[in-house]
Motif scaffolding. Structure first.
Motif, PDB file in Angstrom:
ATOM      1  N   VAL A  43       0.869  -1.170   0.000  1.00 10.95           N
ATOM      2  CA  VAL A  43       0.000   0.000   0.000  1.00 10.95           C
ATOM      3  C   VAL A  43       0.908   1.223   0.000  1.00 10.95           C
ATOM      4  O   VAL A  43       1.768   1.365   0.875  1.00 10.95           O
ATOM      5  CB  VAL A  43      -0.934   0.031   1.219  1.00 10.95           C
ATOM      6  N   THR A  44       0.725   2.075  -0.995  1.00 11.08           N
ATOM      7  CA  THR A  44       1.521   3.290  -1.111  1.00 11.08           C
ATOM      8  C   THR A  44       0.658   4.486  -0.747  1.00 11.08           C
ATOM      9  O   THR A  44      -0.442   4.652  -1.277  1.00 11.08           O
ATOM     10  CB  THR A  44       2.051   3.456  -2.547  1.00 11.08           C
ATOM     11  N   ALA A  45       1.165   5.287   0.176  1.00 10.71           N
ATOM     12  CA  ALA A  45       0.498   6.523   0.578  1.00 10.71           C
ATOM     13  C   ALA A  45       1.161   7.668  -0.178  1.00 10.71           C
ATOM     14  O   ALA A  45       2.382   7.855  -0.090  1.00 10.71           O
ATOM     15  CB  ALA A  45       0.619   6.734   2.078  1.00 10.71           C
ATOM     16  N   SER A  46       0.381   8.414  -0.930  1.00 15.59           N
ATOM     17  CA  SER A  46       0.900   9.535  -1.716  1.00 15.59           C
ATOM     18  C   SER A  46       1.349  10.669  -0.799  1.00 15.59           C
ATOM     19  O   SER A  46       1.081  10.658   0.406  1.00 15.59           O
ATOM     20  CB  SER A  46      -0.188  10.052  -2.658  1.00 15.59           C
ATOM     21  N   ALA A  47       1.994  11.657  -1.384  1.00 13.39           N
ATOM     22  CA  ALA A  47       2.415  12.828  -0.602  1.00 13.39           C
ATOM     23  C   ALA A  47       1.207  13.493   0.041  1.00 13.39           C
ATOM     24  O   ALA A  47       1.283  13.944   1.192  1.00 13.39           O
ATOM     25  CB  ALA A  47       3.173  13.806  -1.496  1.00 13.39           C
ATOM     26  N   GLN A  48       0.082  13.537  -0.657  1.00  9.60           N
ATOM     27  CA  GLN A  48      -1.131  14.129  -0.084  1.00  9.60           C
ATOM     28  C   GLN A  48      -1.646  13.298   1.083  1.00  9.60           C
ATOM     29  O   GLN A  48      -2.086  13.853   2.095  1.00  9.60           O
ATOM     30  CB  GLN A  48      -2.207  14.260  -1.155  1.00  9.60           C
ATOM     31  N   ASP A  49      -1.620  11.973   0.948  1.00  4.54           N
ATOM     32  CA  ASP A  49      -2.051  11.095   2.039  1.00  4.54           C
ATOM     33  C   ASP A  49      -1.174  11.303   3.271  1.00  4.54           C
ATOM     34  O   ASP A  49      -1.676  11.388   4.398  1.00  4.54           O
ATOM     35  CB  ASP A  49      -1.974   9.622   1.621  1.00  4.54           C
ATOM     36  N   VAL A  50       0.140  11.357   3.055  1.00  5.62           N
ATOM     37  CA  VAL A  50       1.073  11.514   4.172  1.00  5.62           C
ATOM     38  C   VAL A  50       0.910  12.891   4.815  1.00  5.62           C
ATOM     39  O   VAL A  50       0.930  13.016   6.044  1.00  5.62           O
ATOM     40  CB  VAL A  50       2.533  11.275   3.724  1.00  5.62           C
ATOM     41  N   GLU A  51       0.716  13.905   4.007  1.00  6.01           N
ATOM     42  CA  GLU A  51       0.530  15.250   4.558  1.00  6.01           C
ATOM     43  C   GLU A  51      -0.731  15.319   5.423  1.00  6.01           C
ATOM     44  O   GLU A  51      -0.722  15.898   6.505  1.00  6.01           O
ATOM     45  CB  GLU A  51       0.445  16.276   3.430  1.00  6.01           C
ATOM     46  N   LYS A  52      -1.808  14.722   4.950  1.00  6.09           N
ATOM     47  CA  LYS A  52      -3.053  14.678   5.731  1.00  6.09           C
ATOM     48  C   LYS A  52      -2.828  13.936   7.042  1.00  6.09           C
ATOM     49  O   LYS A  52      -3.277  14.367   8.102  1.00  6.09           O
ATOM     50  CB  LYS A  52      -4.147  13.998   4.906  1.00  6.09           C
ATOM     51  N   PHE A  53      -2.118  12.815   6.972  1.00 11.99           N
ATOM     52  CA  PHE A  53      -1.816  12.048   8.181  1.00 11.99           C
ATOM     53  C   PHE A  53      -0.946  12.859   9.140  1.00 11.99           C
ATOM     54  O   PHE A  53      -1.195  12.893  10.346  1.00 11.99           O
ATOM     55  CB  PHE A  53      -1.098  10.738   7.817  1.00 11.99           C
ATOM     56  N   ALA A  54       0.084  13.529   8.611  1.00 10.98           N
ATOM     57  CA  ALA A  54       1.031  14.273   9.451  1.00 10.98           C
ATOM     58  C   ALA A  54       0.349  15.408  10.216  1.00 10.98           C
ATOM     59  O   ALA A  54       0.816  15.799  11.288  1.00 10.98           O
ATOM     60  CB  ALA A  54       2.184  14.813   8.604  1.00 10.98           C
ATOM     61  N   LYS A  55      -0.747  15.909   9.692  1.00  9.11           N
ATOM     62  CA  LYS A  55      -1.488  16.955  10.418  1.00  9.11           C
ATOM     63  C   LYS A  55      -2.064  16.419  11.718  1.00  9.11           C
ATOM     64  O   LYS A  55      -2.279  17.171  12.661  1.00  9.11           O
ATOM     65  CB  LYS A  55      -2.593  17.528   9.541  1.00  9.11           C
ATOM     66  N   THR A  56      -2.290  15.112  11.786  1.00 10.82           N
ATOM     67  CA  THR A  56      -2.800  14.507  13.020  1.00 10.82           C
ATOM     68  C   THR A  56      -1.664  14.043  13.934  1.00 10.82           C
ATOM     69  O   THR A  56      -1.901  13.711  15.084  1.00 10.82           O
ATOM     70  CB  THR A  56      -3.726  13.308  12.717  1.00 10.82           C
ATOM     71  N   TRP A  57      -0.435  13.990  13.405  1.00 13.96           N
ATOM     72  CA  TRP A  57       0.761  13.602  14.153  1.00 13.96           C
ATOM     73  C   TRP A  57       1.836  14.672  13.927  1.00 13.96           C
ATOM     74  O   TRP A  57       2.776  14.463  13.150  1.00 13.96           O
ATOM     75  CB  TRP A  57       1.301  12.261  13.660  1.00 13.96           C
ATOM     76  N   PRO A  58       1.734  15.831  14.568  1.00 14.55           N
ATOM     77  CA  PRO A  58       2.650  16.943  14.282  1.00 14.55           C
ATOM     78  C   PRO A  58       4.132  16.630  14.506  1.00 14.55           C
ATOM     79  O   PRO A  58       4.976  17.227  13.858  1.00 14.55           O
ATOM     80  CB  PRO A  58       2.187  18.046  15.230  1.00 14.55           C
ATOM     81  N   CYS A  59       4.448  15.711  15.370  1.00 12.79           N
ATOM     82  CA  CYS A  59       5.858  15.369  15.639  1.00 12.79           C
ATOM     83  C   CYS A  59       6.253  14.065  14.956  1.00 12.79           C
ATOM     84  O   CYS A  59       7.176  13.378  15.390  1.00 12.79           O
ATOM     85  CB  CYS A  59       6.093  15.267  17.142  1.00 12.79           C
ATOM     86  N   SER A  60       5.572  13.732  13.873  1.00  9.31           N
ATOM     87  CA  SER A  60       5.796  12.444  13.212  1.00  9.31           C
ATOM     88  C   SER A  60       7.162  12.342  12.560  1.00  9.31           C
ATOM     89  O   SER A  60       7.704  11.255  12.428  1.00  9.31           O
ATOM     90  CB  SER A  60       4.720  12.209  12.142  1.00  9.31           C
ATOM     91  N   GLY A  61       7.698  13.471  12.116  1.00  8.08           N
ATOM     92  CA  GLY A  61       8.954  13.438  11.384  1.00  8.08           C
ATOM     93  C   GLY A  61       8.761  13.413   9.882  1.00  8.08           C
ATOM     94  O   GLY A  61       9.724  13.498   9.127  1.00  8.08           O
ATOM     95  N   PHE A  62       7.503  13.289   9.419  1.00 14.31           N
ATOM     96  CA  PHE A  62       7.239  13.351   7.989  1.00 14.31           C
ATOM     97  C   PHE A  62       7.422  14.783   7.510  1.00 14.31           C
ATOM     98  O   PHE A  62       7.085  15.731   8.209  1.00 14.31           O
ATOM     99  CB  PHE A  62       5.812  12.892   7.657  1.00 14.31           C
TER     100      PHE A  62
END
Length: 84
Positions: free
Chosen positions: A12-31
């Motif tokens: 399963v590949t998460a696009s840059a948009q998918d990762v950006e949306k996810f990172a908004k819920t994990w601000p210290c994720s490192g993404f």
């Protein structure tokens, strides 16, 4: 997200948009902006067997964020009916 079936495994590949949306819920994720992630799972057992961020090992991303995103990706595959 997109799914690629490779026989006994699926990725399963998460696009840059998918990762950006996810990172908004994990601000210290490192993404970082533009990051993409791919998770490979064993089709029969569901075990996570591979992780890549931007086509390289994910050294700068927190373990908890990677785990959470991998679970989101796996849930996407299950909802899509692409798993056994």
């Amino acid at each position: 997200m997109r799914i690629k079936d490779t026989g006994a495994f699926y990725t399963v590949t998460a696009s840059a948009q998918d990762v950006e949306k996810f990172a908004k819920t994990w601000p210290c994720s490192g993404f970082n902006s533009g990051d993409r992630a791919a998770f490979e799972f064993h089709k029969r057992t569901g075990d996570l067997i591979g992780v890549r961020v931007n086509n390289k090992p994910p050294y700068d991303v927190s373990d908890s964020a990677l785990l959470a995103l991998s679970q989101d990706c796996q849930a996407f595959a299950v909802r899509s009916g692409k798993t056994v």
